[in-house]
Design a protein around this motif. Sequence first.
Motif, PDB file in Angstrom:
ATOM      1  N   GLU A 122       0.826  -1.204   0.000  1.00  0.00           N
ATOM      2  CA  GLU A 122       0.000   0.000   0.000  1.00  0.00           C
ATOM      3  C   GLU A 122       0.864   1.260   0.000  1.00  0.00           C
ATOM      4  O   GLU A 122       0.504   2.269  -0.606  1.00  0.00           O
ATOM      5  N   LEU A 123       2.005   1.191   0.662  1.00  0.00           N
ATOM      6  CA  LEU A 123       2.943   2.317   0.594  1.00  0.00           C
ATOM      7  C   LEU A 123       3.486   2.483  -0.818  1.00  0.00           C
ATOM      8  O   LEU A 123       3.618   3.603  -1.314  1.00  0.00           O
ATOM      9  N   ALA A 124       3.812   1.374  -1.475  1.00  0.00           N
ATOM     10  CA  ALA A 124       4.287   1.447  -2.858  1.00  0.00           C
ATOM     11  C   ALA A 124       3.223   2.071  -3.749  1.00  0.00           C
ATOM     12  O   ALA A 124       3.527   2.882  -4.631  1.00  0.00           O
ATOM     13  N   GLN A 125       1.955   1.720  -3.526  1.00  0.00           N
ATOM     14  CA  GLN A 125       0.860   2.316  -4.286  1.00  0.00           C
ATOM     15  C   GLN A 125       0.835   3.834  -4.100  1.00  0.00           C
ATOM     16  O   GLN A 125       0.631   4.591  -5.054  1.00  0.00           O
ATOM     17  N   PRO A 137       5.326  -6.197  16.190  1.00  0.00           N
ATOM     18  CA  PRO A 137       6.393  -5.190  16.347  1.00  0.00           C
ATOM     19  C   PRO A 137       7.471  -5.249  15.270  1.00  0.00           C
ATOM     20  O   PRO A 137       7.976  -4.202  14.833  1.00  0.00           O
ATOM     21  N   ILE A 138       7.840  -6.438  14.807  1.00  0.00           N
ATOM     22  CA  ILE A 138       8.877  -6.551  13.778  1.00  0.00           C
ATOM     23  C   ILE A 138       8.375  -5.974  12.462  1.00  0.00           C
ATOM     24  O   ILE A 138       9.089  -5.218  11.783  1.00  0.00           O
ATOM     25  N   ALA A 139       7.146  -6.306  12.088  1.00  0.00           N
ATOM     26  CA  ALA A 139       6.577  -5.781  10.841  1.00  0.00           C
ATOM     27  C   ALA A 139       6.397  -4.270  10.924  1.00  0.00           C
ATOM     28  O   ALA A 139       6.620  -3.549   9.943  1.00  0.00           O
ATOM     29  N   TRP A 154       8.321   1.165   9.000  1.00  0.00           N
ATOM     30  CA  TRP A 154       8.896   2.480   9.277  1.00  0.00           C
ATOM     31  C   TRP A 154      10.304   2.632   8.710  1.00  0.00           C
ATOM     32  O   TRP A 154      10.676   3.724   8.258  1.00  0.00           O
ATOM     33  N   GLU A 155      11.068   1.565   8.710  1.00  0.00           N
ATOM     34  CA  GLU A 155      12.408   1.640   8.117  1.00  0.00           C
ATOM     35  C   GLU A 155      12.318   1.967   6.632  1.00  0.00           C
ATOM     36  O   GLU A 155      13.110   2.764   6.109  1.00  0.00           O
ATOM     37  N   HIS A 156      11.363   1.378   5.939  1.00  0.00           N
ATOM     38  CA  HIS A 156      11.197   1.670   4.512  1.00  0.00           C
ATOM     39  C   HIS A 156      10.709   3.095   4.290  1.00  0.00           C
ATOM     40  O   HIS A 156      11.137   3.769   3.345  1.00  0.00           O
ATOM     41  N   ILE A 157       9.824   3.563   5.152  1.00  0.00           N
ATOM     42  CA  ILE A 157       9.377   4.960   5.048  1.00  0.00           C
ATOM     43  C   ILE A 157      10.564   5.903   5.227  1.00  0.00           C
ATOM     44  O   ILE A 157      10.736   6.877   4.469  1.00  0.00           O
ATOM     45  N   ASP A 158      11.410   5.624   6.211  1.00  0.00           N
ATOM     46  CA  ASP A 158      12.565   6.481   6.477  1.00  0.00           C
ATOM     47  C   ASP A 158      13.543   6.503   5.312  1.00  0.00           C
ATOM     48  O   ASP A 158      14.130   7.539   4.992  1.00  0.00           O
TER      49      ASP A 158
END
Length: 284
Positions: A156-159, A179-181, A186-190
């Motif tokens: 959904e973020l890629a979209q 928590p891991i997911a 957030w790491e990908h957003i950053d």
Amino acid sequence: MMGNVTYDDAPEPRAVICTGLAYSFAETKAVDGLDLSVRDGEVFGLLGPNGAGKTTAIRCITTLLPVPAGKIHVFGHDAARERMAVRRLLGYVPQQLSADSGLTGRENVALFARVFDVSRRERARRVEQALAAMDLTAAADRLARTYSGGMVRRLELAQALVSAPRLLILDEPTIGLDPIARTNVWEHIDIVRAATGMTVLVTTHYMDEADQYCDRVALMHRGRVHALGTPDELRRGLAERLGTEGPLPTLEDVFRDVAGSGLDDQAGDFRDVRSTRRTASRVG
């Protein structure tokens, strides 16, 4: 800053400015004279209990709802008068599931590229870039129904990212994830933010996320912002006001102090609870 919060008039460029925003559903005031300012390039957290007005404010900013009272500007564009100009600047991930389980990851992102009017010449490259940014290239040709909850959120973020937005709006982006997911999302957003300078406006009920990832947060209650600042400023402000010594209060303590006894009567209705739980169960 605690207590009544006024418009932030610092000199930095603005991604979003809300002035006196008001929105009602019948007799219920969902947003009540909201003043809010999001600086260009920051991660801004909009926090508050269910029913505080966060999602309604977000829907006004994204032009999904009209602006009946007050003003909203997104990078200088009036959200009431320049709706298409505002939409071209946005990427939006709502609480409700937006990926189609019957399409592959690539097909989902390509569909959003068409919806966002990405030019045909650029479309394939943008789709590949968005999938790669969310680490979904290897899974791109699998049906979305085979994805884990964390992968669905990254899809959904890629979209939302396929149109290269200047402002990414996330409404409870990690709801229902372990928590891991959550950390992975957030790491990908950053990573994307660091590469593009994109502004992020996020609502979340996870205080640890807001504390760790947000540059500033605003705490809403009953349609207005009641506290605004960096997480550290808010924690220190509460400690000073209460005269406590030792470890600083947590951001959750600040949240409870702002919302107070109004938590129970601002918890939303049955439909809100059902919608949230349905979303959580589908991505979990």
